[in-house]
Design a protein around this motif. Structure first.
Motif, PDB file in Angstrom:
ATOM      1  N   GLU A  65     -29.548  -2.184   0.652  1.00 21.73           N
ATOM      2  CA  GLU A  65     -29.306  -1.314   0.676  1.00 21.73           C
ATOM      3  C   GLU A  65     -29.855   0.228   1.281  1.00 21.73           C
ATOM      4  O   GLU A  65     -29.670   0.740   2.170  1.00 21.73           O
ATOM      5  N   LEU A  66     -30.789   0.177   1.184  1.00 22.90           N
ATOM      6  CA  LEU A  66     -32.333   0.806   1.341  1.00 22.90           C
ATOM      7  C   LEU A  66     -32.385   0.361   2.839  1.00 22.90           C
ATOM      8  O   LEU A  66     -33.009   1.133   4.074  1.00 22.90           O
TER       9      LEU A  66
ATOM     10  N   VAL B 153     -37.918  14.000   2.644  1.00 18.48           N
ATOM     11  CA  VAL B 153     -38.065  14.277   1.171  1.00 18.48           C
ATOM     12  C   VAL B 153     -37.048  13.513   0.315  1.00 18.48           C
ATOM     13  O   VAL B 153     -37.288  13.209  -0.690  1.00 18.48           O
ATOM     14  N   LEU B 154     -36.082  13.318   0.376  1.00 20.17           N
ATOM     15  CA  LEU B 154     -34.686  12.565  -0.083  1.00 20.17           C
ATOM     16  C   LEU B 154     -34.763  11.483  -0.246  1.00 20.17           C
ATOM     17  O   LEU B 154     -34.791  10.816  -0.959  1.00 20.17           O
ATOM     18  N   LEU B 155     -35.228  11.002   0.975  1.00 19.85           N
ATOM     19  CA  LEU B 155     -35.913   9.135   1.275  1.00 19.85           C
ATOM     20  C   LEU B 155     -37.162   8.903  -0.165  1.00 19.85           C
ATOM     21  O   LEU B 155     -36.853   8.128  -0.869  1.00 19.85           O
ATOM     22  N   ALA B 156     -38.032   9.791   0.070  1.00 16.55           N
ATOM     23  CA  ALA B 156     -38.753   9.877  -1.194  1.00 16.55           C
ATOM     24  C   ALA B 156     -38.385   9.844  -1.881  1.00 16.55           C
ATOM     25  O   ALA B 156     -38.549   9.060  -2.649  1.00 16.55           O
ATOM     26  N   GLU B 157     -37.975  10.707  -2.666  1.00 13.87           N
ATOM     27  CA  GLU B 157     -37.190  11.283  -3.706  1.00 13.87           C
ATOM     28  C   GLU B 157     -36.195   9.338  -4.182  1.00 13.87           C
ATOM     29  O   GLU B 157     -36.602   9.530  -5.345  1.00 13.87           O
ATOM     30  N   HIS B 158     -35.517   9.253  -3.655  1.00 17.60           N
ATOM     31  CA  HIS B 158     -34.647   7.897  -3.596  1.00 17.60           C
ATOM     32  C   HIS B 158     -35.880   6.663  -3.706  1.00 17.60           C
ATOM     33  O   HIS B 158     -35.035   6.190  -5.274  1.00 17.60           O
ATOM     34  N   ILE B 159     -36.399   6.758  -2.708  1.00 17.28           N
ATOM     35  CA  ILE B 159     -36.911   5.623  -3.502  1.00 17.28           C
ATOM     36  C   ILE B 159     -38.293   5.585  -4.862  1.00 17.28           C
ATOM     37  O   ILE B 159     -38.127   4.364  -5.560  1.00 17.28           O
ATOM     38  N   ARG B 160     -38.617   6.570  -4.752  1.00 15.58           N
ATOM     39  CA  ARG B 160     -39.333   6.448  -6.330  1.00 15.58           C
ATOM     40  C   ARG B 160     -38.638   6.290  -7.692  1.00 15.58           C
ATOM     41  O   ARG B 160     -39.083   6.222  -8.557  1.00 15.58           O
ATOM     42  N   SER B 161     -38.079   7.258  -7.421  1.00 18.64           N
ATOM     43  CA  SER B 161     -36.772   6.741  -8.605  1.00 18.64           C
ATOM     44  C   SER B 161     -35.443   5.734  -8.700  1.00 18.64           C
ATOM     45  O   SER B 161     -36.000   4.537  -9.378  1.00 18.64           O
ATOM     46  N   CYS B 162     -34.620   6.411  -7.242  1.00 18.50           N
ATOM     47  CA  CYS B 162     -33.615   5.047  -7.142  1.00 18.50           C
ATOM     48  C   CYS B 162     -33.939   3.281  -7.131  1.00 18.50           C
ATOM     49  O   CYS B 162     -33.595   2.802  -7.931  1.00 18.50           O
ATOM     50  N   VAL B 163     -34.783   3.295  -6.565  1.00 17.99           N
ATOM     51  CA  VAL B 163     -34.885   1.913  -5.461  1.00 17.99           C
ATOM     52  C   VAL B 163     -35.904   1.836  -7.195  1.00 17.99           C
ATOM     53  O   VAL B 163     -35.364   0.376  -6.913  1.00 17.99           O
TER      54      VAL B 163
END
Length: 104
Positions: A94-95, A70-80
């Motif tokens: 970094e990813l 869940v955290l990784l998906a949110e990170h990719i959708r937003s930050c990345v």
């Protein structure tokens, strides 16, 4: 949701603003996992049979993996995604490093 990848002036680390719902959901998941770990500790204190403890440890591992997804998906959708749109190619490196660490 707010800006991502801001740098905390006090500690110089990246930060991410999360919505109240996102923060609450993450904390609720972590609280459940924490409760599971406390349960395992009590099982050890009470000399519970090893396979029963191992099954509970497996459940905690699954819960942590789910949290990571869940955290990784949110990170990719937003930050990345935001960094890529801004031309910050170093975010991809970094990813990749994060994914390598998660796949150990």
């Amino acid at each position: 949701m707010g800006e991502t990848n801001k740098v905390c002036p006090a500690c110089k680390y990246k930060t991410k603003e999360r919505s109240e719902k996102e923060r609450r959901d993450m904390l609720n998941r972590l609280s459940r996992i924490e409760g599971q770990v406390r349960g395992i500790k009590k099982m050890v204190e009470n000399d519970v049979y090893c396979p029963d403890i191992l099954i509970q440890v497996s459940a905690v591992n699954a819960a942590l993996n789910s949290f990571n997804k869940v955290l990784l998906a949110e990170h990719i959708r937003s930050c990345v995604a935001e960094d890529i749109r801004e031309g910050k190619e170093e975010t991809i490196d970094e990813l990749v490093l994060v994914l390598q660490k998660l796949m150990k």
